[in-house]
Design a protein around this motif. Structure first.
Motif, PDB file in Angstrom:
ATOM      1  N   THR A  29     142.881 127.249  48.368  1.00  0.00           N
ATOM      2  CA  THR A  29     143.090 126.562  49.654  1.00  0.00           C
ATOM      3  C   THR A  29     144.509 126.012  49.738  1.00  0.00           C
ATOM      4  O   THR A  29     145.329 126.497  50.523  1.00  0.00           O
ATOM      5  N   GLY A  32     146.645 121.536  44.276  1.00  0.00           N
ATOM      6  CA  GLY A  32     146.038 120.261  43.945  1.00  0.00           C
ATOM      7  C   GLY A  32     146.896 119.492  42.957  1.00  0.00           C
ATOM      8  O   GLY A  32     147.641 120.070  42.167  1.00  0.00           O
ATOM      9  N   ARG A  52     148.099 106.965  47.868  1.00  0.00           N
ATOM     10  CA  ARG A  52     146.799 107.038  48.529  1.00  0.00           C
ATOM     11  C   ARG A  52     146.042 105.723  48.395  1.00  0.00           C
ATOM     12  O   ARG A  52     145.966 105.161  47.302  1.00  0.00           O
ATOM     13  N   VAL A  58     138.267 111.211  45.942  1.00  0.00           N
ATOM     14  CA  VAL A  58     138.870 112.514  45.625  1.00  0.00           C
ATOM     15  C   VAL A  58     137.794 113.521  45.223  1.00  0.00           C
ATOM     16  O   VAL A  58     136.643 113.155  44.982  1.00  0.00           O
ATOM     17  N   VAL A  94     129.257 117.246  48.678  1.00  0.00           N
ATOM     18  CA  VAL A  94     129.132 115.808  48.430  1.00  0.00           C
ATOM     19  C   VAL A  94     127.691 115.533  48.019  1.00  0.00           C
ATOM     20  O   VAL A  94     126.747 115.862  48.740  1.00  0.00           O
ATOM     21  N   GLN A 109     131.754 104.655  46.453  1.00  0.00           N
ATOM     22  CA  GLN A 109     130.539 105.125  47.124  1.00  0.00           C
ATOM     23  C   GLN A 109     129.523 105.630  46.105  1.00  0.00           C
ATOM     24  O   GLN A 109     129.868 105.893  44.955  1.00  0.00           O
ATOM     25  N   PRO A 140     143.337 115.863  44.529  1.00  0.00           N
ATOM     26  CA  PRO A 140     143.623 115.855  45.965  1.00  0.00           C
ATOM     27  C   PRO A 140     144.735 116.860  46.232  1.00  0.00           C
ATOM     28  O   PRO A 140     145.379 117.342  45.289  1.00  0.00           O
ATOM     29  N   ARG A 219     133.461 108.082  53.864  1.00  0.00           N
ATOM     30  CA  ARG A 219     134.888 108.193  54.167  1.00  0.00           C
ATOM     31  C   ARG A 219     135.437 109.565  53.803  1.00  0.00           C
ATOM     32  O   ARG A 219     135.244 110.043  52.706  1.00  0.00           O
ATOM     33  N   VAL A 220     136.130 110.143  54.746  1.00  0.00           N
ATOM     34  CA  VAL A 220     136.830 111.400  54.511  1.00  0.00           C
ATOM     35  C   VAL A 220     138.269 111.165  54.967  1.00  0.00           C
ATOM     36  O   VAL A 220     138.511 110.943  56.144  1.00  0.00           O
TER      37      VAL A 220
END
Ligand code: TXA
Ligand code: MG
Length: 333
Positions: A29, A32, A52, A58, A94, A109, A140, A219-220
């Protein structure tokens, strides 16, 4: 030509990770910025390097779906089916986190994001790290927080050279935008971040409809309004208004950088103070070149970047999502 990453490079990267340092590596993608997911000091270094905020979680990258139970306390059937179908590949799951997974990587979370990437260099790194006792690499995108994600090793070096022990160069990323994120921790799977694996493909694989993403969703960070942004203000313009908008800006004496369909570029013709780039016709080609194109347009010393809104349709949703976020800093744009 894709530069070769040697076994010595991989071994040195694993030593650096084991030592708590950061290693940038290619995925299919985007590139990272990797750290040992079990090392608190390394994770702190990662957040500092990116700039961040600590409450933005992450993604843990793993060598294979077999390692899911190391990170998730429950692996529901939907997660198994999606991993079996799409991994290695541009899909992040997730899940409810296993005990021992650090708050530092989940933003506190009760869930954790996990992905097995398809790039051969990423897989070699993950497998070698695994053999050395590192069972997950948090990574990330290797850009400063809120900026354009890198799709070449050179992009990473431009922004983060001082922060990393190594940049593994695996050539240009084939997919070009970040993974699709699917939350399988609740009653119904739902897409949290669109990507090149579409919601329709996810639903087809599961043989069931997906839930709606709600305001109460975890959270994204890619969900922040202004994200993936160039420094030059970016404006998304509908195809039928593109020519007029370019002329209006040029007439007011502004230099314009434009990413638009060949038809729009033909209608405009050549103009001084216009940097024009043809938009690829397929979503795959568009996504692959998107971030490099935005960087090039950003470097054109223009007052504005105009991007012709891509076609409608599910295959374009991830692309349009990134463009909307990149344009969020422009009033009315
Ligand atoms: O394609 C990708 O996913 C790339 C490559 C490097 O793998 N990585 C990537 O990472 O895009 P990053 O940190 O730029 O984006 C990670 C996304 C963020 O939007 C974050 O909020 C979300 O994953 N995320 C992580 N953990 C989460 C969780 N427990 N619940 C919801 N979202 C989560
Ligand atoms: Mg990112």
């Amino acid at each position: 030509m894709t530069p070769a990453v040697s076994d010595q490079d991989i071994a040195a990267a694993v030593v650096a990770l084991a030592d708590g340092q950061l290693v940038a590596f290619p995925t299919e993608t985007v590139y990272g910025l990797g750290a040992n997911a079990r090392n608190a000091a390394a994770v702190a270094r990662l957040y500092a390097a990116k700039g961040r905020p600590p409450d933005h979680p992450v993604i843990v990258h793993i060598a294979s779906a077999d390692d899911l139970p190391l990170w998730a306390r429950e692996v529901p059937d939907a997660a198994r089916a999606l991993a079996a179908h799409f991994w290695p590949g541009p899909l992040t799951l997730v899940l409810k986190r296993a005990s021992g997974v650090r708050d530092a990587i989940t933003g506190g979370q009760d869930t954790v994001a996990v992905r097995c990437p398809a790039h051969p260099v990423a897989l070699r790194l993950l497998r070698a790290a695994h053999a050395a006792g590192i069972d997950g690499i948090v990574a990330p995108s290797a850009n400063r927080f809120g900026r354009i994600s890198p799709t070449t090793a050179a992009h990473v070096r431009e922004e983060l050279a001082d922060a990393v022990a190594m940049v593994l160069d695996g050539g240009a990323c084939a997919v070009g935008i970040e993974s699709t994120i699917v939350d399988v921790s609740g009653e119904r799977p739902r897409v949290l971040r669109p990507g090149m694996i579409t919601a329709e493909e996810v639903a087809d694989c599961l043989g069931a409809g997906l839930g709606e993403a709600t305001a109460g969703a975890p959270r994204v960070s890619g969900a922040l309004a202004s994200h993936y942004a160039p420094l030059t203000p970016l404006e998304l313009v509908d195809a039928d208004q593109c020519v007029a908008r370019v002329h209006a800006l040029l007439d007011s004496g502004q230099r314009v950088a434009l990413l638009a369909s060949p038809a729009t570029l033909r209608a405009l013709g050549a103009a001084t103070d216009l940097i024009a780039m043809p938009a690829p016709a397929t979503p795959e080609a568009y996504a692959r070149s998107l971030y490099a194109n935005l960087r090039a347009l950003d470097g054109g010393a223009c007052a504005r970047i105009l991007v012709e809104t891509p076609p409608p349709g599910a295959a374009w949703r991830g692309i349009t999502d990134r463009l909307r976020r990149a344009s969020a800093a422009v009033p009315g744009g």
